[in-house]
Each structure stands twice: as C-alpha cells, then as structure tokens.
Design a protein around this motif. Structure first.
Motif, PDB file in Angstrom:
ATOM      1  N   LEU A 132       1.049  -0.926  -0.209  1.00  0.00           N
ATOM      2  CA  LEU A 132      -0.190  -0.145   0.315  1.00  0.00           C
ATOM      3  C   LEU A 132       1.237   1.523  -0.538  1.00  0.00           C
ATOM      4  CD1 LEU A 132      -2.816  -0.706   1.981  1.00  0.00           C
ATOM      5  CD2 LEU A 132      -2.853  -0.743  -0.647  1.00  0.00           C
ATOM      6  N   ILE A 133       2.161   0.974   0.975  1.00  0.00           N
ATOM      7  CA  ILE A 133       2.624   2.481   0.962  1.00  0.00           C
ATOM      8  C   ILE A 133       3.852   2.780  -0.490  1.00  0.00           C
ATOM      9  CG2 ILE A 133       4.883   2.870   1.439  1.00  0.00           C
ATOM     10  CD1 ILE A 133       4.061   2.282   4.600  1.00  0.00           C
ATOM     11  N   LEU A 134       4.265   1.571  -1.080  1.00  0.00           N
ATOM     12  CA  LEU A 134       4.658   1.455  -1.787  1.00  0.00           C
ATOM     13  C   LEU A 134       3.646   2.150  -3.422  1.00  0.00           C
ATOM     14  CD1 LEU A 134       7.168   0.565  -3.875  1.00  0.00           C
ATOM     15  CD2 LEU A 134       6.199  -0.721  -5.146  1.00  0.00           C
ATOM     16  N   SER A 135       2.425   1.434  -3.734  1.00  0.00           N
ATOM     17  CA  SER A 135       1.359   1.635  -4.464  1.00  0.00           C
ATOM     18  C   SER A 135       1.191   3.391  -4.455  1.00  0.00           C
ATOM     19  CB  SER A 135       0.373   0.781  -4.738  1.00  0.00           C
ATOM     20  OG  SER A 135       0.783  -0.826  -4.678  1.00  0.00           O
ATOM     21  N   LEU A 136       1.371   3.987  -3.080  1.00  0.00           N
ATOM     22  CA  LEU A 136       0.839   5.589  -2.676  1.00  0.00           C
ATOM     23  C   LEU A 136       1.945   6.616  -3.110  1.00  0.00           C
ATOM     24  CD1 LEU A 136      -1.055   5.597   0.657  1.00  0.00           C
ATOM     25  CD2 LEU A 136      -2.096   6.167  -1.324  1.00  0.00           C
ATOM     26  N   GLY A 137       3.240   5.284  -3.549  1.00  0.00           N
ATOM     27  CA  GLY A 137       4.963   6.826  -3.509  1.00  0.00           C
ATOM     28  C   GLY A 137       4.429   6.646  -5.309  1.00  0.00           C
ATOM     29  N   PHE A 138       4.057   4.964  -5.738  1.00  0.00           N
ATOM     30  CA  PHE A 138       4.436   4.715  -7.594  1.00  0.00           C
ATOM     31  C   PHE A 138       3.259   5.843  -7.729  1.00  0.00           C
ATOM     32  CE2 PHE A 138       2.835   2.372 -11.532  1.00  0.00           C
ATOM     33  CZ  PHE A 138       3.668   2.599 -11.727  1.00  0.00           C
ATOM     34  N   THR A 139       1.465   6.111  -7.152  1.00  0.00           N
ATOM     35  CA  THR A 139       0.327   6.888  -7.950  1.00  0.00           C
ATOM     36  C   THR A 139       1.026   8.272  -7.657  1.00  0.00           C
ATOM     37  OG1 THR A 139      -1.634   4.999  -6.564  1.00  0.00           O
ATOM     38  CG2 THR A 139      -1.954   7.629  -7.572  1.00  0.00           C
ATOM     39  N   ALA A 140       1.817   8.167  -6.799  1.00  0.00           N
ATOM     40  CA  ALA A 140       2.178   9.853  -6.707  1.00  0.00           C
ATOM     41  C   ALA A 140       3.202  10.636  -7.313  1.00  0.00           C
ATOM     42  CB  ALA A 140       2.651  10.249  -5.210  1.00  0.00           C
ATOM     43  N   ILE A 141       4.269  10.048  -8.412  1.00  0.00           N
ATOM     44  CA  ILE A 141       4.757  10.187  -9.039  1.00  0.00           C
ATOM     45  C   ILE A 141       4.014  10.301 -10.736  1.00  0.00           C
ATOM     46  CG2 ILE A 141       7.052   8.734  -8.266  1.00  0.00           C
ATOM     47  CD1 ILE A 141       7.256   7.312 -10.523  1.00  0.00           C
TER      48      ILE A 141
END
Length: 228
Positions: A132-141
């Motif tokens: 979930l944390i990684l996917s939030l970061g991936f979405t942010a970029i």
C-alpha cells in the motif's frame, strides 16, 4: 531502508517529473535519473537487477487475462457509466515515445519500485503495508501525468502483490508493458460501441477477473528458481 528514505526518494522522483514536464524534456530527465537511482541501488545493495537463469513456472495466461480485463473493466466503468474521460491513451506516436512508454518506463519503474523499493519496505513493514505504501508512492509520481491515479494505484497494488508472490521482475515488467500497449489501442471504444450489451460485457469481465485472480492466488510457484 527507513520509511523517511522511501518518502525522500518519492519526493525526489516527483520533483524530477515536474522538471521534466515543466521544461518539456520529453522524459530524458526522468530516464536519466531513474538509471542513476538504479546504479545507486546496485552499488549500495550489491543485488543484480536481472538474473539470466529463470523459469516461467507460472500460468502466464491468467496474469495476462487479468491485466487486460481489469483495464477494460475500469475504463468502461469510469468512462461510460460515470461519464469520466480518464481513458489512458497516448496521442503522440513518435518512435521515441513508443520506445519510452512500451520499453523504458516499464523496465525502469518495475526495477526501482518492485525490485528495490518494495523489497526494502518488506524488511521493515508487513507485506500488505509495504504494498500500500509503495503503491501510494508509485501513484504520486504519476500525479502530473494524464494517467488515472486510482487506476495507477490499483494496478501497482496488483503488480506488487504479483512480484512478492513470484519474485519475478520479468513478469511484472511484461505485465506493465502489456498495460501500456493497451493504452495505445482503441479497445475501450470498440467494446463500448459493440453490439453486445455493455452490462453483459462488464459482467463477463468481472467473472474473468475473479476467475483469473483465484487462479493466480492458488498458483504454486517456486520463487527460488525465478529471476529476482
């Protein structure tokens, strides 16, 4: 890797994306910085990006069907049920953009996010929290792109789960490429204008997605023989 380091990397990548877009650098800054980041991970962690020997000991067809059907279902629903125009389509079909979207970005993003950042997070967080944390970061970029952010987040969750399950970076790269190929097609418009009922198409897609998901979930994979 500490959580603060992860978020600093995400902020850095977002800033680089902003500069690339603001100064019309056509992805050159993003690609260059991604390569430098991978080099940094290679030197710091001493883990090879790819292994030459690997076995495709999983049912690839189910992974492919899931990505295709999920893409169709999401954009059929958001675009034609909720009248949302978030279809991921690339209008610029120059050779560099095709290479960038279909080859460079999928490889660089999967290596950075799944190969290094995700595995680093799993050392300090649970698998679910890491995904979930990684996917939030991936979405942010992808915030400054024309991508549907919800779609990007959900797809990242799936890719991350698949990578933790298979430990096969080749698979997630291939699925990422497939998803981007779909963005070059007119598949959504074709389905929406077909003579088949839209409701029936959506029901079929949901059934196939559920079927393929449980097939993937129950797929027994020898992670030690796959290319990490």
């Amino acid at each position: 890797m500490k959580s603060t380091q992860f978020f600093l990397i995400i902020i850095l990548l977002m800033f680089i994306s902003y500069l690339d877009l603001n100064y019309s650098l056509n992805g050159f800054l993003i690609i260059s910085s991604d390569l430098l980041l991978i080099l940094y991970f290679l030197v710091k962690k001493s883990v090879p990006v790819f292994l030459i020997n690997f076995n495709l000991n999983f049912n690839l067809i189910y992974y492919l069907l899931f990505v295709i059907c999920f893409y169709c279902l999401y954009f059929l629903c958001t675009t034609f049920i909720f009248t949302n125009s978030e279809i991921l389509l690339f209008d610029d079909l120059s050779k560099f953009n095709i290479i960038k979207v279909l080859i460079l970005y999928p490889i660089l993003e999967e290596v950075i996010f799944r190969k290094y950042l995700l595995l680093s997070l799993t050392k300090i967080k649970s698998e679910l929290s890491s995904i979930l944390i990684l996917s939030l970061g991936f979405t942010a970029i992808h915030f400054m792109t024309n991508s549907s952010l919800l779609y990007v987040f959900l797809l990242s969750v799936f890719f991350s789960w698949v990578y933790l399950k298979t430990k096969n970076i080749y698979l997630t790269i291939f699925l990422h490429v497939l998803n981007n190929i779909l963005s070059f097609t007119n598949l959504i418009n074709f389905l929406s204008k077909s003579k088949i009922s839209l409701v029936l198409v959506i029901v079929i897609l949901i059934v196939v997605i559920l079927f393929t998901f449980f097939k993937i979930k129950n797929d027994k994979i020898n992670v030690h023989s796959n290319g990490e």
